[in-house]
Write a protein that holds these residues in place. Structure first.
Motif, PDB file in Angstrom:
ATOM      1  N   GLU A   1      28.241 -78.298  20.179  1.00 18.52           N
ATOM      2  CA  GLU A   1      29.227 -78.980  21.022  1.00 18.52           C
ATOM      3  C   GLU A   1      30.505 -78.142  21.166  1.00 18.52           C
ATOM      4  O   GLU A   1      31.113 -78.104  22.232  1.00 18.52           O
ATOM      5  N   ILE A   2      30.909 -77.482  20.073  1.00 17.73           N
ATOM      6  CA  ILE A   2      32.088 -76.596  20.127  1.00 17.73           C
ATOM      7  C   ILE A   2      31.840 -75.456  21.113  1.00 17.73           C
ATOM      8  O   ILE A   2      32.704 -75.112  21.926  1.00 17.73           O
ATOM      9  N   GLU A   3      30.647 -74.864  21.053  1.00 19.50           N
ATOM     10  CA  GLU A   3      30.316 -73.764  21.959  1.00 19.50           C
ATOM     11  C   GLU A   3      30.313 -74.232  23.419  1.00 19.50           C
ATOM     12  O   GLU A   3      30.767 -73.517  24.317  1.00 19.50           O
ATOM     13  N   LEU A   4      29.798 -75.466  23.638  1.00 27.69           N
ATOM     14  CA  LEU A   4      29.798 -76.021  24.992  1.00 27.69           C
ATOM     15  C   LEU A   4      31.222 -76.287  25.470  1.00 27.69           C
ATOM     16  O   LEU A   4      31.562 -75.990  26.625  1.00 27.69           O
ATOM     17  N   ALA A   5      32.071 -76.821  24.585  1.00 22.32           N
ATOM     18  CA  ALA A   5      33.473 -77.080  24.935  1.00 22.32           C
ATOM     19  C   ALA A   5      34.198 -75.770  25.258  1.00 22.32           C
ATOM     20  O   ALA A   5      35.008 -75.703  26.192  1.00 22.32           O
ATOM     21  N   THR A   6      33.906 -74.725  24.490  1.00 20.80           N
ATOM     22  CA  THR A   6      34.518 -73.411  24.732  1.00 20.80           C
ATOM     23  C   THR A   6      34.106 -72.872  26.111  1.00 20.80           C
ATOM     24  O   THR A   6      34.930 -72.350  26.866  1.00 20.80           O
ATOM     25  N   LYS A   7      32.818 -73.052  26.421  1.00 18.38           N
ATOM     26  CA  LYS A   7      32.305 -72.592  27.721  1.00 18.38           C
ATOM     27  C   LYS A   7      32.973 -73.359  28.861  1.00 18.38           C
ATOM     28  O   LYS A   7      33.388 -72.768  29.869  1.00 18.38           O
ATOM     29  N   ASN A   8      33.084 -74.682  28.704  1.00 18.56           N
ATOM     30  CA  ASN A   8      33.717 -75.502  29.742  1.00 18.56           C
ATOM     31  C   ASN A   8      35.197 -75.171  29.895  1.00 18.56           C
ATOM     32  O   ASN A   8      35.740 -75.187  31.003  1.00 18.56           O
ATOM     33  N   LEU A   9      35.851 -74.878  28.763  1.00 23.15           N
ATOM     34  CA  LEU A   9      37.270 -74.525  28.801  1.00 23.15           C
ATOM     35  C   LEU A   9      37.480 -73.227  29.585  1.00 23.15           C
ATOM     36  O   LEU A   9      38.412 -73.114  30.393  1.00 23.15           O
ATOM     37  N   LYS A  10      36.599 -72.259  29.381  1.00 26.38           N
ATOM     38  CA  LYS A  10      36.708 -70.984  30.109  1.00 26.38           C
ATOM     39  C   LYS A  10      36.524 -71.207  31.605  1.00 26.38           C
ATOM     40  O   LYS A  10      37.190 -70.583  32.431  1.00 26.38           O
TER      41      LYS A  10
END
Length: 423
Positions: free
Chosen positions: A37-46
């Motif tokens: 979920e953290i990796e997905l949030a990081t991707k969405n943030l970018k």
């Protein structure tokens, strides 16, 4: 007796170790899920940061990053507490095994010394022939056999205990190495959390510079959401009205048939049956609807998520972002691009509507309704029956970030979806 106590202690410690191992596996799975979920949030943030304009999706993504990172650190701490318990239990087990091994070796050495001292004085054959009668001679033979067997058992038990001790020391060493690894992982996550908080500060500073534009965007989205909510509530109100009308018509028809039968049999007409008084009663007035309602309610706390991967950014109820506030009658998930949206339970599609370039879908589950908002496309139509986890559409974007808002209503009363979804 001592042997039995030792065995019971070892069994008890093993059971505790198994319980801790199971808990550790659950914590590990939770930590891995949080990392995804953290990796997905990081991707969405970018993705959100690629635009020059500050968006609510960007703010929600960075807030989600911080929350998920905190959850992961908390999970690591729980893992370390588990390991501390395991280390304590395994240390006690090692100490008990060492003490038991020392006692066994001491006892065995005494047996060997006794046998050596009496080997010449009590020759086995002489010991047997010196018996007063046959019965005593037989007992002496059995005694010698049992004494030899007991020595062999003691020797085997010593070897087994030494092996157990060696294995337990290996496990204890592994526990200590795992704890060291977890401590390093915790430090890494804390460092990343500090970085996320610094990024949040930058975003909030950016917000102060773009506040007017941001407020206008929030106002526009709030107006659009209010329009969508009105559409949803109107659609559900029509469903309730239709259910009430149908229930009343069926009640009147039953009354007519009963009255006609009473007249034909020359007896008084039966008492008029009561009509549904509430929306809930109307929605579950048929056996099929009542069964579906009960099944849906029985799955409270275990319904699947409407998206297979994602995290909640806006919770149920009132929310506030800087000076902007609003209300969410469901929960909003940020998910991956092109993610499938799925039905959380068996039911019937009662509404598919396109508004502001996005779709929403309403599914009926007896007296309950589930609503799926912000779909880019849909793969079901009104009147379709759907099953649990069946794909009903594809998640749409909000300011470049894939988002889905999910609602549960009992009749027209909004429920907190987090109380219904599996954790």
């Amino acid at each position: 007796m001592k042997l039995n106590k030792a065995l019971l202690l070892i069994v008890a410690v093993c059971l505790c170790a198994n319980a801790f191992a199971q808990s550790s596996k659950e914590l590990k799975r939770k930590k891995e899920a949080l990392q995804r979920e953290i990796e997905l949030a990081t991707k969405n943030l970018k993705k959100a940061e690629s635009g020059k304009k500050l968006t609510l999706g960007q703010i929600n993504a960075i807030k989600a990053q911080i929350r998920l990172r905190q959850d992961k650190i908390s999970t690591i701490n729980s893992e370390m507490k588990n390991l501390d318990h395991q280390i304590t239990e395994n240390t006690h087990k090692v100490q008990n095994l060492k003490g038991r091994l020392a006692d066994l070796k001491k006892e065995y050495a005494g047996m060997i010394r006794f046998a050596q001292r009496n080997r010449n004085s009590y020759d086995k054959m002489m010991f047997i022939f010196a018996a007063n009668d046959f019965n005593q001679a037989y007992k002496r033979i059995k005694y010698l056999q049992q004494f030899g067997q007991y020595r062999k058992k003691q020797a085997a038990y010593i070897q087994g205990t030494e092996k157990q001790l060696s294995n337990q020391i290996v496990v204890l060493d592994k526990n200590l190495k795992n704890k060291t690894s977890l401590l390093k992982e915790e430090e890494t996550e804390k460092s990343k959390l500090d970085k996320n908080r610094s990024e949040q500060t930058v975003v909030l500073n950016k917000l102060s510079k773009q506040e007017k534009q941001f407020q206008q965007d929030i106002k526009r989205k709030r107006q659009q959401q209010a329009a969508i909510d009105r559409e949803i509530r109107a659609a559900i109100a029509r469903e309730i009205a239709a259910a009430k009308k149908k229930a009343e018509e069926e009640a009147r028809e039953r009354e007519r048939i009963a009255a006609a039968k009473a007249k034909a049999e020359n007896r008084a007409a039966p008492t008029t049956e009561s009509k549904p008084k509430t929306a809930n009663e109307a929605l579950r007035s048929t056996p099929e609807a009542a069964k579906l309602s009960d099944a849906f309610e029985a799955n409270r706390g275990s319904l699947p998520s409407p998206v297979s991967n994602g995290y909640i950014t806006t919770k149920f109820g009132a929310y506030k972002v800087d000076q902007a506030s609003g209300r969410n009658d469901g929960v909003t998930f940020q998910t991956s691009e092109g993610a499938s949206v799925r039905a959380v339970f068996n039911g019937k599609v009662t509404k598919v509507r396109s508004i502001f370039g996005r779709y929403f879908v309403i599914i009926n589950h007896g007296e309950y309704f589930t609503v799926y908002q912000n779909l880019k496309s849909v793969s079901v139509a009104e009147g379709n029956s759907v099953s649990t986890k069946q794909t009903i559409g594809i998640a749409g974007d909000t300011d470049g970030v894939p988002e889905v808002t999910f609602q549960i209503l009992r009749s027209s009363v909004a429920q907190n979806p987090e109380a219904w979804l599996a954790r």
